[in-house]
Motif scaffolding. Structure first.
Motif, PDB file in Angstrom:
ATOM      1  N   GLY A   1       0.802  -1.224   0.000  1.00 20.14           N
ATOM      2  CA  GLY A   1       0.000   0.000   0.000  1.00 20.14           C
ATOM      3  C   GLY A   1       0.827   1.262   0.000  1.00 20.14           C
ATOM      4  O   GLY A   1       0.428   2.273  -0.605  1.00 20.14           O
TER       5      GLY A   1
ATOM      6  N   ASP B   1       0.308   6.567  -6.882  1.00 17.76           N
ATOM      7  CA  ASP B   1      -1.008   7.155  -7.084  1.00 17.76           C
ATOM      8  C   ASP B   1      -0.983   8.677  -6.948  1.00 17.76           C
ATOM      9  O   ASP B   1      -1.832   9.375  -7.511  1.00 17.76           O
ATOM     10  CB  ASP B   1      -1.997   6.560  -6.079  1.00 17.76           C
TER      11      ASP B   1
ATOM     12  N   ARG C   1      -3.520  -2.210  -9.096  1.00 21.25           N
ATOM     13  CA  ARG C   1      -4.933  -2.520  -8.830  1.00 21.25           C
ATOM     14  C   ARG C   1      -5.247  -3.968  -9.198  1.00 21.25           C
ATOM     15  O   ARG C   1      -6.031  -4.641  -8.507  1.00 21.25           O
ATOM     16  CB  ARG C   1      -5.829  -1.543  -9.593  1.00 21.25           C
TER      17      ARG C   1
ATOM     18  N   ASP D   1      -5.651  -2.344  -3.452  1.00 15.69           N
ATOM     19  CA  ASP D   1      -6.704  -1.516  -2.855  1.00 15.69           C
ATOM     20  C   ASP D   1      -7.770  -2.346  -2.142  1.00 15.69           C
ATOM     21  O   ASP D   1      -8.819  -1.828  -1.762  1.00 15.69           O
ATOM     22  CB  ASP D   1      -7.356  -0.637  -3.926  1.00 15.69           C
TER      23      ASP D   1
END
Length: 644
Positions: free
Chosen positions: A106, A113, A136, A141
C-alpha cells in the motif's frame, strides 16, 4: 559468482561453470533480491516528488527482479541436473513471492497514485498508467484479509504451474516394438534406433521419435500406440494439478471482482474480455468449416482405400494419411523433402536469412559458459556493434523442456544491460522435417524480437513485451521465409549438393495449404478448451476435452486419452490459447506488405524491423502494426488465404 555489467557493449550475464551452478543460482537470486529490497526501502523512506525520478527508481527494482527470475526460469527448464532444476524452482518461488508483495504494498501504491504525468514523455506516461493498473490488478486496494489471501494464492499458483511443467518434462513415455513394426520409416531414423538385446526398438514420446513415426510408419498399431502414449503424458498426475490450478485462478479472479479468470487474463490483451475470445473462436470456425470438411473427406477417402470399413479418421491416422494425400495428390514426398534439410545446414541458413533480412550478424562465441555441452552461443551485432547474445539449446535430453520456446535470460535496458535470449527446442541432429524447419524459423522470430526490441529505457517495455495475443504474429510471419524457393535455395541441399528444386517447393506450399481448414478447426478446439475450462471449471476435465473436441474439431476424441495433462499452454497461456490464431490473422496482414518476388526488399524489411520489432512494448500492438502498414490491420488477408 560473476556480476552484471553496466557497459552496454558487454555481456550482461556470464553463466557459471556447471559445477558452480547451485552456488551461482543462490548467490544471483539473493544478490538481486537484496538489492531490490534495499531500493524499495529507500524509495519508501524518501520518495522523490518528481514522477520521472520515481519511475527510474522503480525501473531499477524491476531490472533486479527480472534478472533473478529469468535466469532461474531457464535453469528450471533446461539444466541437465535435477537438483539444479529443483533449486531453480525454489528461486522462482522466492522471486515471485517478493514481486507479489510489491504489488500488494500500500505504501508503494500511494507513492505512485500521487504522481502526476505532467511533464512526462508519452512512454513514461504509459509506464505510470501501466504501473497503476498493475497495482490494482494485484489487489493493493483491497482489505487486509483479501490481500493476504491474494498473496497466498500467487505462491500456490506458481507452485502448481511448476509441478504441471515438471510432470511433463519428467513424464516421457515410450513403446518397444519389433523392427518390422516400423515399416515405412526413413533409413536415417532407423539407423539411429538400433534394436536392443531383446530385438526391440524403443520409441519415445519426444518429438524426434514420435512425430516421424506418426507421419511415416505404415503399421497402424504402432501409430496408435505412440499416439496413445503422447496423449497420456503426465496422466493422471497433471489432471489433479490442473484442477487445483483452475480453482486457484478462479478464486484469484473473483477476489479482484472479475467474473472469471478468462476475463481477468484478457483485460491486458488486445482482445480485452473473455467473451470476446468465444466470439473470435466462432468467427474462425465459421470461416474454416467448409474447407475443413472438404479436406477431411479427402483424407478419409484415402484411409478407406486401406480400410474400407473406416467410419471416421482419428488423430493417430491423420498425419500418416495426410502425408499420403500430399504425396499422391500433390507429388510431395516428405521423405524426399527431408533429405534437403540437414540440421547443420538449416541452422546456418536460418542465421544467414535472418541476418540479411534484419541487418544483423551472428557471431559464434565458442568460449561462452553454457549449462549443457550442446548449447551454442552467438553474439548479435548490428552495424558492427554488439546488441545482445543468443543461446541455442536445440536437441532433446532427459529432464529438458519438451516443446519449442524462446526464454529470456536477460532483458535489455538501454545503457544498462544487453538482451540475452535462449531458444529451447527438440530437433533431430540429422535430417529435419520441413515442419521442423518452419518451427525453427517461428521460434527464432521470438528470439529476434527479444534482441531487436531490447533497447528500451524501461524494462517493462523491452523485447517481447507487447500484448500477449500479438507476440506470436512476428514469429508466424517469419515462417513465410521458410516457404520461399529463393530463400530455401540458399541452404536446402541434399547429400550430393543438389539444391531443392523450385518446383518441389511450390508443390510443398500447395500441399501444405491442404488441410488448413481442419487445422484451424483443431486450433479452435484447443482455444475453446483453454478458455472454456477457465470459464466453467468442469468437474471432469477429460469430459471437457471430449466435448470441446466434438464441438470444434472435425476429428473424433480418442477414448482413454487425457490431452489436458500434457497441453503445456494451459499453464503459461492459461485461458489465452486463442492468441495463436489471433496473431496469425495479424501476421497474414503484415506479410501482405512484403513483395512476393523479393522478400528481402530492404525498405519494407527495415520498416518492419524498426516499426514493429524495435519499439518492444512501448506502444499498443495495434498502433505498431498501423505504423508499419499505414492502416489498421484487418481480417481480410487471413480470410482470403483460408479461402484459397
Amino acid at each position: 559468482m560473476t556480476t552484471q555489467t553496466t557497459d552496454s557493449t558487454a555481456s550482461a550475464l556470464e553463466l557459471p561453470a556447471p559445477d558452480d551452478t547451485m552456488t551461482w543460482l543462490g548467490d544471483r537470486s539473493r544478490g538481486s533480491l537484496e538489492r531490490a529490497r534495499e531500493m524499495v526501502r529507500s524509495l519508501k523512506a524518501d520518495p522523490p516528488c518528481d514522477a520521472l525520478a520515481v519511475l527510474r527508481a522503480w525501473n531499477d527494482v524491476e531490472i533486479e527482479i527480472s534478472n533473478a527470475r529469468a535466469s532461474a526460469a531457464v535453469y528450471s527448464e533446461t539444466n541437465p541436473e535435477k537438483d539444479v532444476r529443483e533449486a531453480a524452482d525454489v528461486t522462482m518461488q522466492q522471486v515471485d513471492e517478493f514481486a507479489t508483495d510489491l504489488g500488494l504494498d500500500g505504501e508503494l501504491f500511494e507513492i505512485f497514485d500521487a504522481l502526476s504525468s505532467e511533464g512526462l514523455d508519452p512512454t513514461a506516461t504509459r509506464l505510470l498508467e501501466r504501473q497503476l493498473r498493475d497495482f490494482r490488478r494485484s489487489g493493493v486496494d483491497r482489505d487486509e484479509a483479501t490481500r493476504a489471501r491474494l498473496r497466498e494464492l500467487a505462491q500456490l499458483e506458481l507452485r502448481a504451474s511448476q509441478e504441471f511443467g515438471r510432470n511433463m518434462r519428467e513424464g516421457v513415455r515410450s513403446i518397444r516394438v519389433r523392427p518390422e513394426d516400423l515399416a515405412g520409416m526413413p533409413a536415417d531414423w532407423l539407423t539411429s534406433h538400433e534394436p536392443d538385446d531383446d530385438g526391440l526398438i524403443t520409441v519415445t514420446t519426444d518429438y524426434p521419435d514420435s512425430v516421424p513415426v506418426g507421419t511415416f510408419c505404415s503399421v497402424p498399431a504402432t501409430r496408435r500406440a505412440i499416439s496413445f502414449e503422447r496423449l497420456n503424458i503426465a496422466w493422471p498426475a497433471n489432471d489433479a494439478v490442473l484442477q487445483r490450478l483452475l480453482t486457484l485462478r478462479a478464486e484469484h479472479a473473483g477476489l479482484l471482482g472479475y467474473k472469471d479468470w478468462a476475463d481477468f487474463n484478457a483485460e491486458t490483451k488486445m482482445i480485452r474480455t473473455g467473451s470476446a475470445i468465444n466470439e473470435f473462436i466462432d468467427k474462425i470456425v465459421a470461416a474454416s468449416t467448409d474447407a475443413a470438411q472438404r479436406d477431411k473427406q479427402i483424407v478419409l477417402d484415402r484411409l478407406r482405400q486401406d480400410d474400407p470399413d473406416a467410419q471416421d479418421i482419428y488423430g493417430y491416422d491423420l498425419p500418416y494419411y495426410s502425408e499420403l494425400v500430399r504425396k499422391e495428390r500433390y507429388d510431395v514426398d516428405a521423405q524426399l523433402v527431408r533429405t534437403f534439410f540437414r540440421f547443420d545446414a538449416v541452422l546456418q541458413g536460418l542465421l544467414a536469412v535472418t541476418g540479411r533480412l534484419f541487418g544483423l550478424t551472428w557471431e559464434p562465441v565458442p568460449a561462452a559458459p553454457v549449462w549443457a555441452p550442446d548449447v551454442a552461443a552467438y553474439d548479435v551485432l548490428r552495424d558492427g556493434t554488439r546488441i545482445g547474445r543468443i543461446y541455442l539449446d536445440l536437441h532433446p535430453r532427459e529432464g529438458k523442456y519438451k516443446h519449442a520456446a524462446q526464454f529470456t535470460l536477460v532483458e535489455g535496458v538501454r545503457g544498462r544491460q544487453l538482451p540475452e535470449g535462449v531458444l529451447v527446442c527438440n530437433f533431430s541432429r540429422g535430417l529435419m522435417e520441413h515442419s521442423e524447419v518452419t518451427t525453427f524459423f517461428h521460434e527464432f522470430g521470438h528470439l529476434i524480437h527479444h534482441i531487436v526490441g531490447g533497447t528500451q529505457d524501461w524494462v517493462e517495455f523491452t523485447g517481447v513485451s507487447t500484448e500477449w495475443d500479438f507476440v506470436e504474429a512476428p514469429s508466424q510471419m517469419l515462417e513465410e521465409w521458410a516457404w520461399d524457393p529463393t530463400v530455401l535455395a540458399e541452404f536446402a541441399v541434399d547429400a550430393d549438393g543438389a539444391v531443392i528444386p523450385e518446383a518441389l517447393v511450390r508443390r510443398m506450399r500447395t500441399a501444405d495449404d491442404f488441410g488448413k481448414g481442419y487445422l484451424a478447426r483443431t486450433q479452435m478446439f484447443y482455444a475453446a478448451l483453454s478458455v472454456g475450462i477457465h470459464q466453467h471449471r468442469p468437474e471432469d476435465l477429460t469430459t471437457a476435452v471430449r466435448e470441446a473436441q466434438q464441438r470444434y474439431s472435425v476429428f473424433p476424441y480418442i477414448e482413454d486419452t487425457h490431452f489436458q495433462c500434457a497441453f503445456g499452454h494451459l499453464d503459461g497461456y492459461s485461458s489465452g490459447y486463442y492468441t495463436y490464431m489471433w496473431s496469425l490473422v495479424i501476421a497474414k496482414d503484415m506479410f501482405s506488405a512484403f513483395h512476393a518476388e523479393d522478400l528481402f526488399e530492404p525498405h519494407v524489411a527495415a520498416r518492419y524491423r524498426d516499426r514493429v520489432l524495435a519499439p518492444g512494448g512501448s506502444k499498443d500492438a495495434a498502433d505498431l502494426v498501423a505504423d508499419f502498414l499505414g492502416r489498421p490491420y484487418t481480417f481480410d488477408a487471413y480470410a482470403a488465404w483460408l479461402a484459397e
